[in-house]
Design a protein around this motif. Structure first.
Motif, PDB file in Angstrom:
ATOM      1  N   TYR A  15     -13.333  -9.013  14.610  1.00  0.00           N
ATOM      2  CA  TYR A  15     -12.246  -9.954  14.889  1.00  0.00           C
ATOM      3  C   TYR A  15     -11.628 -10.561  13.627  1.00  0.00           C
ATOM      4  N   ARG A  16     -11.892  -9.979  12.476  1.00  0.00           N
ATOM      5  CA  ARG A  16     -11.259 -10.436  11.234  1.00  0.00           C
ATOM      6  C   ARG A  16     -10.599  -9.234  10.555  1.00  0.00           C
ATOM      7  N   TRP A  17      -9.602  -9.521   9.720  1.00  0.00           N
ATOM      8  CA  TRP A  17      -8.875  -8.476   9.011  1.00  0.00           C
ATOM      9  C   TRP A  17      -9.162  -8.570   7.519  1.00  0.00           C
ATOM     10  N   PHE A  18      -9.267  -7.391   6.887  1.00  0.00           N
ATOM     11  CA  PHE A  18      -9.602  -7.319   5.471  1.00  0.00           C
ATOM     12  C   PHE A  18      -8.700  -6.300   4.779  1.00  0.00           C
ATOM     13  N   VAL A  19      -8.476  -6.519   3.491  1.00  0.00           N
ATOM     14  CA  VAL A  19      -7.772  -5.540   2.671  1.00  0.00           C
ATOM     15  C   VAL A  19      -8.698  -5.150   1.526  1.00  0.00           C
ATOM     16  N   LEU A  20      -8.789  -3.842   1.261  1.00  0.00           N
ATOM     17  CA  LEU A  20      -9.626  -3.326   0.179  1.00  0.00           C
ATOM     18  C   LEU A  20      -8.724  -2.801  -0.923  1.00  0.00           C
ATOM     19  N   GLY A  21      -9.145  -3.022  -2.158  1.00  0.00           N
ATOM     20  CA  GLY A  21      -8.354  -2.533  -3.260  1.00  0.00           C
ATOM     21  C   GLY A  21      -9.017  -2.786  -4.605  1.00  0.00           C
ATOM     22  N   TYR A  22      -8.260  -2.548  -5.646  1.00  0.00           N
ATOM     23  CA  TYR A  22      -8.766  -2.687  -7.017  1.00  0.00           C
ATOM     24  C   TYR A  22      -8.523  -4.101  -7.523  1.00  0.00           C
ATOM     25  N   HIS A  23      -9.591  -4.758  -7.960  1.00  0.00           N
ATOM     26  CA  HIS A  23      -9.527  -6.101  -8.541  1.00  0.00           C
ATOM     27  C   HIS A  23      -9.346  -5.932 -10.048  1.00  0.00           C
TER      28      HIS A  23
ATOM     29  N   ASP B 248      -7.718 -13.971   6.196  1.00  0.00           N
ATOM     30  CA  ASP B 248      -7.684 -15.382   6.577  1.00  0.00           C
ATOM     31  C   ASP B 248      -8.025 -16.320   5.422  1.00  0.00           C
ATOM     32  N   ARG B 249      -8.355 -15.776   4.259  1.00  0.00           N
ATOM     33  CA  ARG B 249      -8.601 -16.604   3.070  1.00  0.00           C
ATOM     34  C   ARG B 249      -7.458 -16.511   2.064  1.00  0.00           C
ATOM     35  N   ILE B 250      -6.446 -15.704   2.380  1.00  0.00           N
ATOM     36  CA  ILE B 250      -5.288 -15.573   1.494  1.00  0.00           C
ATOM     37  C   ILE B 250      -4.362 -16.763   1.674  1.00  0.00           C
ATOM     38  N   LYS B 251      -3.928 -17.338   0.568  1.00  0.00           N
ATOM     39  CA  LYS B 251      -3.020 -18.486   0.597  1.00  0.00           C
ATOM     40  C   LYS B 251      -1.575 -18.083   0.315  1.00  0.00           C
ATOM     41  N   SER B 252      -1.383 -17.086  -0.533  1.00  0.00           N
ATOM     42  CA  SER B 252      -0.031 -16.613  -0.821  1.00  0.00           C
ATOM     43  C   SER B 252      -0.106 -15.242  -1.493  1.00  0.00           C
ATOM     44  N   ILE B 253       1.025 -14.515  -1.414  1.00  0.00           N
ATOM     45  CA  ILE B 253       1.124 -13.195  -2.035  1.00  0.00           C
ATOM     46  C   ILE B 253       2.455 -13.086  -2.766  1.00  0.00           C
TER      47      ILE B 253
ATOM     48  N   ILE C 277       0.840  -1.205   0.000  1.00  0.00           N
ATOM     49  CA  ILE C 277       0.000   0.000   0.000  1.00  0.00           C
ATOM     50  C   ILE C 277       0.873   1.252   0.000  1.00  0.00           C
ATOM     51  N   LEU C 278       1.874   1.270   0.860  1.00  0.00           N
ATOM     52  CA  LEU C 278       2.730   2.451   0.992  1.00  0.00           C
ATOM     53  C   LEU C 278       3.581   2.690  -0.254  1.00  0.00           C
ATOM     54  N   ASN C 279       4.008   1.601  -0.891  1.00  0.00           N
ATOM     55  CA  ASN C 279       4.919   1.721  -2.034  1.00  0.00           C
ATOM     56  C   ASN C 279       4.242   1.484  -3.382  1.00  0.00           C
ATOM     57  N   HIS C 280       2.923   1.360  -3.372  1.00  0.00           N
ATOM     58  CA  HIS C 280       2.142   1.216  -4.607  1.00  0.00           C
ATOM     59  C   HIS C 280       2.595   0.021  -5.442  1.00  0.00           C
ATOM     60  N   HIS C 281       2.561  -1.144  -4.811  1.00  0.00           N
ATOM     61  CA  HIS C 281       2.911  -2.372  -5.506  1.00  0.00           C
ATOM     62  C   HIS C 281       1.645  -3.162  -5.857  1.00  0.00           C
ATOM     63  N   VAL C 282       1.604  -3.680  -7.055  1.00  0.00           N
ATOM     64  CA  VAL C 282       0.529  -4.582  -7.449  1.00  0.00           C
ATOM     65  C   VAL C 282       0.884  -5.979  -6.950  1.00  0.00           C
ATOM     66  N   LEU C 283      -0.140  -6.729  -6.512  1.00  0.00           N
ATOM     67  CA  LEU C 283       0.088  -8.042  -5.942  1.00  0.00           C
ATOM     68  C   LEU C 283      -0.657  -9.122  -6.724  1.00  0.00           C
ATOM     69  N   LYS C 284      -0.045 -10.304  -6.744  1.00  0.00           N
ATOM     70  CA  LYS C 284      -0.711 -11.485  -7.263  1.00  0.00           C
ATOM     71  C   LYS C 284      -1.070 -12.347  -6.045  1.00  0.00           C
TER      72      LYS C 284
ATOM     73  N   GLU D 127      -6.538 -17.013  -8.559  1.00  0.00           N
ATOM     74  CA  GLU D 127      -5.465 -16.019  -8.608  1.00  0.00           C
ATOM     75  C   GLU D 127      -6.062 -14.651  -8.913  1.00  0.00           C
ATOM     76  N   ILE D 128      -5.735 -13.684  -8.087  1.00  0.00           N
ATOM     77  CA  ILE D 128      -6.294 -12.337  -8.222  1.00  0.00           C
ATOM     78  C   ILE D 128      -5.152 -11.333  -8.357  1.00  0.00           C
ATOM     79  N   ILE D 129      -5.230 -10.482  -9.372  1.00  0.00           N
ATOM     80  CA  ILE D 129      -4.303  -9.362  -9.498  1.00  0.00           C
ATOM     81  C   ILE D 129      -4.938  -8.197  -8.749  1.00  0.00           C
ATOM     82  N   PHE D 130      -4.231  -7.725  -7.731  1.00  0.00           N
ATOM     83  CA  PHE D 130      -4.858  -6.829  -6.758  1.00  0.00           C
ATOM     84  C   PHE D 130      -3.981  -5.614  -6.495  1.00  0.00           C
ATOM     85  N   HIS D 131      -4.640  -4.437  -6.452  1.00  0.00           N
ATOM     86  CA  HIS D 131      -3.981  -3.176  -6.130  1.00  0.00           C
ATOM     87  C   HIS D 131      -4.474  -2.755  -4.740  1.00  0.00           C
TER      88      HIS D 131
END
Length: 245
Positions: free
Chosen positions: A103-111, A124-129, A70-77, A90-94
């Protein structure tokens, strides 16, 4: 005035008790090492602050990586596995921001594929980044603090706009709602029979419905009509679960 070693020790203990579950391993080790150096040995170091939190929470190991993106503006797979599916997608996510709710954590971004700017992923549903350097980061000029002020939870259904929600609470439960408002926008009005009418301005979403349903017979939705109908529908569905008992 300089803080004493005992005061520093107390602050570190409070931080560990309050935010321990959200700390990564490195932070926990640093705090433990500092406390050890301050105290030497101490026979009684039992917790004295207890908060509700999910002992089995998973996905926090991705917090640092997501924050860095988020801080460095990296796109993630991201390999992401939804509930009730057997394989991960597999999701390409900004990523834009991180939010904790219930009690759960979430990340919001561009799909990237769905072309939705406020897509929600549960950690908790993420398997890898992995970093995806072949795609330019899509920036979003969004005041996220203001965004969440109009929301209960994390989901904002497409084309929804904030609406005034009116709920009447029972006489028995009204004092609780007065001391613990449903939302920062809450305005209250006491009724002659001791019940309390509450008005909030929020997005209509599933989290709002769940919050209202958690009050059971003590909450009555007055408006808007479509929310009232939705709550009635879910209560009727719940009642059917006991029909054959």
């Amino acid at each position: 005035m300089k803080a004493t070693m005992q005061e520093i020790d107390q602050v570190l203990s409070t931080l560990a008790h309050l935010y321990g579950p959200a700390f990564d391993d490195t932070t926990r080790r640093v705090i433990a090492e500092i406390k050890s150096n301050i105290r030497g040995t101490k026979p009684d170091d039992r917790p004295y602050i207890f908060l509700d939190h999910n002992e089995d929470v998973t996905g926090l190991e991705y917090l640092n990586e997501l924050a860095d993106a988020i801080l460095n503006h990296h796109v993630l797979k991201i390999r992401y596995q939804r509930f009730h599916t057997s394989v991960a997608e597999e999701i390409i996510f900004h990523p834009y921001c991180i939010k904790e709710y219930n009690y759960r954590w979430f990340v919001l971004g561009y799909h990237e594929n769905q072309q939705v700017w406020n897509w929600v992923l549960a950690l908790d549903r993420i398997k890898s980044i992995e970093r995806e350097d072949k795609i330019s980061f899509r920036r979003r000029d969004q005041d996220w603090k203001a965004y969440f002020e109009e929301l209960i939870g994390v989901t904002w259904p497409e084309d929804e706009k904030p609406e005034q929600v009116i709920i009447v609470f029972s006489k028995e439960f009204s004092p609780y709602i007065e001391t613990k408002p449903l939302h920062p926008s809450q305005k209250k009005r006491w009724l002659p029979d001791g019940r309390m009418e509450v008005r909030i301005r929020v997005i209509l979403n599933y989290e709002l419905e769940n919050l209202i349903l958690s009050f059971g017979q003590h909450a009555q939705v007055i408006a808007p009509e479509r929310l009232k109908n939705r709550i009635q529908e879910r209560l009727q569905q719940a009642l059917k679960q006991y029909g054959s008992v």
